[in-house]
Design an enzyme around this catalytic site. Sequence first.
Site, PDB file in Angstrom:
ATOM      1  N   ASN A   7     -29.692   8.390  11.422  1.00  0.00           N
ATOM      2  CA  ASN A   7     -30.543   7.385  12.051  1.00  0.00           C
ATOM      3  C   ASN A   7     -31.840   7.288  11.230  1.00  0.00           C
ATOM      4  O   ASN A   7     -32.579   8.273  11.117  1.00  0.00           O
ATOM      5  CB  ASN A   7     -30.834   7.765  13.497  1.00  0.00           C
ATOM      6  N   ARG A  18     -48.371   2.028   8.118  1.00  0.00           N
ATOM      7  CA  ARG A  18     -49.321   1.622   7.071  1.00  0.00           C
ATOM      8  C   ARG A  18     -49.186   0.152   6.705  1.00  0.00           C
ATOM      9  O   ARG A  18     -50.101  -0.449   6.155  1.00  0.00           O
ATOM     10  CB  ARG A  18     -49.103   2.505   5.832  1.00  0.00           C
ATOM     11  N   HIS A  43     -31.703   1.584  15.374  1.00  0.00           N
ATOM     12  CA  HIS A  43     -31.926   1.245  16.781  1.00  0.00           C
ATOM     13  C   HIS A  43     -33.113   0.289  16.857  1.00  0.00           C
ATOM     14  O   HIS A  43     -34.247   0.697  17.106  1.00  0.00           O
ATOM     15  CB  HIS A  43     -32.198   2.513  17.593  1.00  0.00           C
ATOM     16  N   ARG A  45     -35.692  -2.168  18.367  1.00  0.00           N
ATOM     17  CA  ARG A  45     -36.215  -2.439  19.705  1.00  0.00           C
ATOM     18  C   ARG A  45     -36.958  -3.774  19.699  1.00  0.00           C
ATOM     19  O   ARG A  45     -37.338  -4.280  18.642  1.00  0.00           O
ATOM     20  CB  ARG A  45     -37.111  -1.290  20.160  1.00  0.00           C
ATOM     21  N   HIS A  50     -40.262   0.172  14.834  1.00  0.00           N
ATOM     22  CA  HIS A  50     -39.722   0.915  13.689  1.00  0.00           C
ATOM     23  C   HIS A  50     -38.744   0.010  12.944  1.00  0.00           C
ATOM     24  O   HIS A  50     -39.164  -0.761  12.091  1.00  0.00           O
ATOM     25  CB  HIS A  50     -39.139   2.276  14.095  1.00  0.00           C
ATOM     26  N   GLU A  70     -27.531   0.546  17.503  1.00  0.00           N
ATOM     27  CA  GLU A  70     -27.610   0.945  18.899  1.00  0.00           C
ATOM     28  C   GLU A  70     -28.797   0.272  19.569  1.00  0.00           C
ATOM     29  O   GLU A  70     -29.805  -0.044  18.934  1.00  0.00           O
ATOM     30  CB  GLU A  70     -27.693   2.466  19.039  1.00  0.00           C
ATOM     31  N   THR A 100     -38.342   6.693  23.461  1.00  0.00           N
ATOM     32  CA  THR A 100     -37.035   6.989  22.898  1.00  0.00           C
ATOM     33  C   THR A 100     -36.025   6.919  24.034  1.00  0.00           C
ATOM     34  O   THR A 100     -36.404   6.848  25.207  1.00  0.00           O
ATOM     35  CB  THR A 100     -37.023   8.381  22.230  1.00  0.00           C
ATOM     36  N   HIS A 190     -28.915  12.651  19.948  1.00  0.00           N
ATOM     37  CA  HIS A 190     -30.243  12.838  20.529  1.00  0.00           C
ATOM     38  C   HIS A 190     -30.629  14.314  20.529  1.00  0.00           C
ATOM     39  O   HIS A 190     -30.041  15.122  21.230  1.00  0.00           O
ATOM     40  CB  HIS A 190     -30.370  12.281  21.945  1.00  0.00           C
ATOM     41  N   ASP A 191     -31.612  14.634  19.720  1.00  0.00           N
ATOM     42  CA  ASP A 191     -32.185  15.976  19.603  1.00  0.00           C
ATOM     43  C   ASP A 191     -31.228  17.013  19.032  1.00  0.00           C
ATOM     44  O   ASP A 191     -31.488  18.218  19.136  1.00  0.00           O
ATOM     45  CB  ASP A 191     -32.750  16.457  20.945  1.00  0.00           C
ATOM     46  N   GLY A 213     -31.374  11.574  13.799  1.00  0.00           N
ATOM     47  CA  GLY A 213     -32.491  10.947  13.120  1.00  0.00           C
ATOM     48  C   GLY A 213     -33.742  11.794  13.090  1.00  0.00           C
ATOM     49  O   GLY A 213     -34.149  12.295  12.046  1.00  0.00           O
ATOM     50  N   HIS A 214     -34.370  11.993  14.248  1.00  0.00           N
ATOM     51  CA  HIS A 214     -35.695  12.607  14.299  1.00  0.00           C
ATOM     52  C   HIS A 214     -35.722  13.974  13.620  1.00  0.00           C
ATOM     53  O   HIS A 214     -36.542  14.214  12.726  1.00  0.00           O
ATOM     54  CB  HIS A 214     -36.150  12.730  15.753  1.00  0.00           C
TER      55      HIS A 214
END
Length: 239
Positions: A7, A18, A43, A45, A50, A70, A100, A190-191, A213-214
């Site tokens: 992700n 920036r 993803h 939004r 992002h 997603e 999130t 997720h996580d 991702g994160h």
Amino acid sequence: MTRLSVNINKIATIRNARGGSMPDVTKAAMDCELFGAEGITVHPRPDERHIRYSDVRDIRPRIRTEFNIEGNPTGAFTALVCEVVPDQVTLVPDAPDAITSNAGWDTIRNRAFLTRMCESFRSRGIRTSIFIDPDPAMAEGAMLCGADRVELYTAGYAERYPVDPEEAIAPYLETAKAVRELGLGLNAGHDLSLENLEYFIRTIPWTDEVSIGHALICDALYMGLEKTIQEYLQKIRIF
């Protein structure tokens, strides 16, 4: 064999903080593939804080591996997916102002809506995955909606893993078994991280795909993107 989909939202977050085009999000997607990723996840939004809709359009023709979009299937998102035609769309019930994703679908209460969405995307040749909490009833509901896969929302697993891995994964294992019996594909996300990923895959080896991702981008700040992707691949290449 479980596939790794990276992700790249966080890369876009850095760019947007920036302005301008650094880092180059499309090049990052291509580099992730070059370094071994077997899919790219985005993803977008509504506020484009992002990933932007223009990023999705730019990335689609530039990558060769699986492209997964997603998001909440309303309005412009649905139109974008139908325009771009990714390999997979993952339906996530996040509110427009959500930081999130924080919950899966109630596939029983939302059956009519999700069925329409699955039928629409399937008619365009797009695999559809529904994001659910670890609950066998929600997996059965996804099957009745016409989904091809479900994605287990793994935040609860990640949160409890450091204290008691066996207890943390128990509801996920129960649901994953139900998913397999229902004949659906199984994704997770997720996580998930280098700390907890291998145990998840060892316990549920029929997981088709993990979307990360994160944690992966955070690790890449220290190890570099290529080394980090290889480290994640090692965690799922255990059989």
